[in-house]
Scaffold this motif. Structure first.
Motif, mmCIF file in Angstrom:
data_model
loop_
_atom_site.group_PDB
_atom_site.id
_atom_site.type_symbol
_atom_site.label_atom_id
_atom_site.label_comp_id
_atom_site.label_asym_id
_atom_site.label_seq_id
_atom_site.Cartn_x
_atom_site.Cartn_y
_atom_site.Cartn_z
ATOM 1 N N ASN B 250 1.400 2.221 -14.422
ATOM 2 C CA ASN B 250 1.796 1.269 -13.885
ATOM 3 C C ASN B 250 3.366 1.168 -13.367
ATOM 4 N N PRO B 251 3.194 2.417 -12.587
ATOM 5 C CA PRO B 251 4.587 3.052 -11.835
ATOM 6 C C PRO B 251 5.662 2.227 -11.359
ATOM 7 N N GLU B 252 7.073 1.624 -11.475
ATOM 8 C CA GLU B 252 7.553 0.684 -11.116
ATOM 9 C C GLU B 252 8.325 1.215 -9.495
ATOM 10 N N ASP B 253 8.257 2.104 -9.844
ATOM 11 C CA ASP B 253 8.746 2.558 -7.993
ATOM 12 C C ASP B 253 7.615 2.557 -6.951
ATOM 13 N N PRO B 254 7.591 2.418 -6.147
ATOM 14 C CA PRO B 254 6.072 2.394 -5.036
ATOM 15 C C PRO B 254 6.381 3.944 -4.956
ATOM 16 N N ARG B 255 7.882 4.423 -4.029
ATOM 17 C CA ARG B 255 6.990 6.180 -3.827
ATOM 18 C C ARG B 255 6.670 6.811 -5.198
ATOM 19 N N THR B 256 6.894 6.368 -7.144
ATOM 20 C CA THR B 256 6.208 6.894 -7.533
ATOM 21 C C THR B 256 4.719 6.632 -7.294
ATOM 22 N N GLU B 257 4.468 5.429 -7.105
ATOM 23 C CA GLU B 257 2.801 5.179 -6.963
ATOM 24 C C GLU B 257 2.064 6.238 -5.776
ATOM 25 N N TYR B 259 2.946 9.102 -4.557
ATOM 26 C CA TYR B 259 2.469 10.593 -5.332
ATOM 27 C C TYR B 259 1.677 10.413 -6.255
ATOM 28 N N ILE B 260 1.479 9.695 -7.339
ATOM 29 C CA ILE B 260 0.436 10.110 -7.770
ATOM 30 C C ILE B 260 -0.914 9.209 -7.309
ATOM 31 N N THR B 261 -0.826 8.288 -6.151
ATOM 32 C CA THR B 261 -1.924 7.855 -5.727
ATOM 33 C C THR B 261 -2.668 9.094 -4.537
ATOM 34 N N GLY B 262 -1.407 10.172 -4.391
ATOM 35 C CA GLY B 262 -1.623 11.007 -2.777
ATOM 36 C C GLY B 262 -1.552 10.695 -1.854
ATOM 37 N N ARG B 263 -0.614 9.398 -1.290
ATOM 38 C CA ARG B 263 0.041 9.096 -0.291
ATOM 39 C C ARG B 263 1.042 10.167 0.571
ATOM 40 N N ILE B 264 2.102 10.200 -0.609
ATOM 41 C CA ILE B 264 3.035 11.362 -0.412
ATOM 42 C C ILE B 264 3.095 12.937 -1.014
ATOM 43 N N GLY B 265 3.678 13.797 -0.536
ATOM 44 C CA GLY B 265 3.954 15.026 -1.316
ATOM 45 C C GLY B 265 2.393 15.966 -0.786
#
Lengths: 492, 265
Positions: B250-257, B259-265
């Motif tokens: 349940n990440p707070e920040d859209p960037r975290t989400e 990254y962990i879902t593989g959209r960035i990074g």
């Protein structure tokens, strides 16, 4: 002179071949370079090289072989009784060559016609006077056999030169024609030129190796000559170095070897700690600016000619050491241990200074090659910099450093100028570093300089010394490379 | 927002080992770490995740002042270890690194025997009074590094001759031997195969009993498996820091989400 012109001609031919080959290739492709297998230049190069390389190769061999062949043929014409007592056939042959050269010169200046030169007879003409007129001085009157031999020499040289020009010319033209006819748009000129480049590189590499082999062989033969004149047991196991020209010289390498090793040892004693510490400072402690400034400065030391180091030893270090260790009551220590400026210590210290950049630069490279991860690992455990250097970096770099020291040692053993000027000339076994001593290289210099004939053991011993020195340094270098190679992989 | 306050209250009640306040790191003119605040708890595994070049390794290396070895690196802000500023001039970085041990990305055993590798730290810090005590330390450390059974018969063999996974466990044992309070691990499994990785992860979980462990990793699965707290770094910023389960579910920040879902990074 004709050889030079021949070479120029060959290059001109190659240039023509280049243009011809290039244009023919383009012509077969209908003027469209894209239809060719290779770039047009390659076709040109192929033709040029085919004309040039075989011709040049044969030319080189011919130029080397012809004089040797003619010499052997002509020297057979000189009867044995003509050779004066105490001289050799070679001396008579040099007379023959001088007369032949003199005749050439006379013809060139016009004082003799060509047929006169060929038919000159020593009983009819005063050859010595005639040749003297054109500026060729002869030591004695020319004997008829020598004159005939000289005329034969001239004839054969002329024939040989003409034959050479014909053969080389035909080879070049043939090569050019062969490559030219093979040139068409499907010919793989690029690959052929690549082969040519490979051959060139192999040639360069093998020349370097062959030269080494040649040097060793020439040393070896002279050394064998020496051992025919002088017992090898005295050379290797004797204890005295006392050359004289009465014929009962004692020529033992051992005192010289002792001097060489002693001086080299002192030099390493100076160079290894200083060089190593400098390398550690530069690679581990110095920041980038210091390093960029200090490293080239240190390496300038390596660029100083050794003769300058020799002067430094003779004029600065030697007298300074005398001031400390000599002069009795006037000296700094009030002792009188050292009399002259030349000594083992003088040469050792100065040679050590010379070797500092050698050791430091090699060690620096080796220390830098130790992976940063090793240092991080040690620092991350709370080690200080010097603990890291002492316990991790240096042990990891040790094989390389040992190799560097051995290379420096072989430099020290072969060093000449510093010991000639700084070490003195007395061959003896002594442990006192304040006495002068002499080394192998110094003795080679003194045995071979000045008026020498290469027939006495006193001169030929230089080759035996040189060969021993070569074997010694070669052994050290091989050992150094072996150590460096064996232990290097461990950290990669 | 309510969750955040809950979380902070939760952290306050625990024993804070390292507290970083407003940390800035510069490499020459590059601003590598911007305004990072993190509190690392004792006896916890904290994971730093984020894309390459986001500053997580740089920040990790600030925690034991390994960045001091880089000339152009400059650190601002406070990093407190047990309430003491580690960048205070009174603090000796060499002592600090004995307390905050480090394990590196690539296994880096010294070219010495296995025994000497472990004994290196205790020897330089004088932790053993005699040979028997040193032997004890070496055995205990190798056991903690879960490698004792594999190497007990060949302690004189060079550490470089072990396999990659064994080398890394040797390095962990070596770091443990100096009795650190915090263990920093910079992508300790990136050079290892899955089996060796599993062994090291198991080891990290055991180390949590005694140490506070901070691990930088590229593998989000690894972070999820081994850590209790996770910090997500992006472009030099600390984007989000909290309970690992919370960050991954349940990440707070859209960037975290992203990254962990593989959209960035």
């Amino acid at each position: 002179m004709p050889t030079l012109w021949l070479v120029v001609l060959l290059f001109a031919l190659a240039a023509v071949g280049f243009v011809l080959g290039r244009s023919r290739a383009l012509a077969t492709a209908g003027g469209d370079a894209r239809a060719l297998h290779s770039l047009p230049t390659y076709y040109g190069l192929n033709v040029a090289l085919s004309a040039l390389v075989p011709a040049l190769g044969v030319l080189a061999i011919w130029v080397l072989a012809q004089p040797i062949l003619i010499e052997t043929r002509v020297s057979g014409m000189i009867p044995d009784e003509l050779i004066p007592e105490g001289t050799t056939r070679g001396l008579v042959m040099s007379d023959v060559r001088r007369v032949a050269d003199g005749l050439d010169e006379a013809v060139r200046q016009g004082s003799l016609t060509k047929s006169e030169a060929d038919n000159l007879r020593s009983d009819a003409t005063d050859v010595r006077a005639r040749l003297g007129e054109v500026g060729v001085a002869l030591g004695s009157d020319v004997r008829p056999e020598v004159l005939t031999a000289a005329q034969q020499f001239r004839r054969m040289t002329t024939t040989g030169n003409i034959a050479m020009i014909v053969v080389i010319g035909m080879l070049a033209a043939g090569g050019l024609a062969f490559a030219y006819t093979r040139t068409n748009k499907d010919f793989r000129a690029r690959n052929v030129v690549e082969q040519g480049v490979l051959a060139l590189l192999i040639l360069a590499a093998s020349l370097a190796i062959l030269t080494t082999v040649g040097i060793v062989l020439s040393m070896l033969f002279e050394t064998l000559n020496f051992f025919k004149l002088h017992p090898w047991t005295d050379f290797f196991f004797g204890s005295t170095w006392a050359p004289n020209f009465r014929g009962d010289s004692e020529l033992s390498i051992l005192p010289l070897l002792w001097g060489t090793l002693y001086i080299s040892f002192l030099a390493l004693l100076v160079a290894v700690p200083i060089g190593l510490f400098a390398a550690i400072y530069l690679s581990e402690y110095a920041n980038r600016h210091t390093r960029a400034f200090a490293k080239p400065l240190l390496e300038i030391l390596a660029g100083i000619p050794t003769i300058v180091y020799g002067l430094f030893a003779l004029l600065t270090v030697g007298p300074a050491l005398v001031k400390v260790f000599g002069r009795g009551e006037d000296g700094l220590l009030g002792v009188d241990w050292m009399t002259g400026a030349t000594s083992v210590l003088t040469a050792g210290v100065v040679m050590g200074i010379m070797l500092i950049p050698f050791v430091s630069s090699l060690s620096d490279d080796i220390i830098n090659a130790v992976p940063q991860a090793m240092r991080d690992g040690s620092l991350g455990l709370g080690a200080t910099k010097s603990e890291t250097v002492r316990q991790v970096v240096l042990p990891a770099a040790l094989p390389g450093i040992v190799g560097a020291v051995l290379l420096a040692a072989s430099r020290a053993i072969g060093e000449t100028m510093i010991v000639v000027m700084g070490a003195g000339a007395i061959a003896k076994f002594s442990l006192n570093p304040l006495e002068s001593m002499t080394t192998i290289t110094t003795r080679i210099v003194s045995q071979l300089t000045g008026d020498t004939d290469f027939a006495s053991p006193e001169t030929l011993v230089a080759f035996a010394l040189g060969l021993t020195l070569f074997v010694l340094t070669l052994g050290l270098n091989v050992l150094a490379l072996y150590i460096v190679r064996t232990y290097r992989e461990q950290y990669e | 927002m309510n969750d955040m306050t809950l979380l902070e209250r939760d952290v306050d009640t625990k024993n804070i080992k390292i507290a970083a306040n407003n940390v800035q790191v510069y490499y020459g003119d590059t601003h590598a770490i911007k305004d990072v605040n993190v509190q690392i708890e004792d006896k916890t595994v904290t994971a730093f995740i984020g894309p390459s070049g986001c500053g997580k390794s740089t920040f990790l290396r600030c925690l034991n002042r390994m960045n001091d070895t880089i000339d152009i690196c400059r650190v601002e802000g406070d990093i407190l270890l047990d309430g003491e500023d580690i960048y205070d001039p009174k603090v000796d970085p060499v002592q600090l690194r004995a307390k905050v041990g480090m394990v590196f990305q690539k296994p880096n055993p010294f070219p010495k025997s296995i025994y000497d590798n472990i004994a290196y730290g205790p020897r330089i810090h004088g932790l053993a009074r005699n040979k028997a005590e040193l032997d004890d330390i070496v055995e205990k450390s190798l056991r903690r590094g879960a490698i004792w059974d594999e190497v007990k018969d060949r302690l004189d063999a060079p550490g470089t001759g072990l396999s990659g996974g064994q080398q890394q466990r040797l390095c962990i044992a070596r770091a443990v031997a100096t009795e650190p309070e915090v263990l920093l691990m910079d992508e300790p499994c990136s050079a290892l195969d899955p089996i060796a990785t599993a062994q090291v992860e198991e080891l990290i979980d055991e180390l949590r009993q005694n140490y506070s462990v901070v691990i930088v990793t590229h593998s989000m699965q690894q972070a999820a498996r081994v850590s209790q707290k996770t910090a997500f770094f992006h472009l030099g910023n600390l984007v989000e820091f909290g309970e690992t389960g919370h960050i991954f579910t349940n990440p707070e920040d859209p960037r975290t989400e992203s990254y962990i879902t593989g959209r960035i990074g």
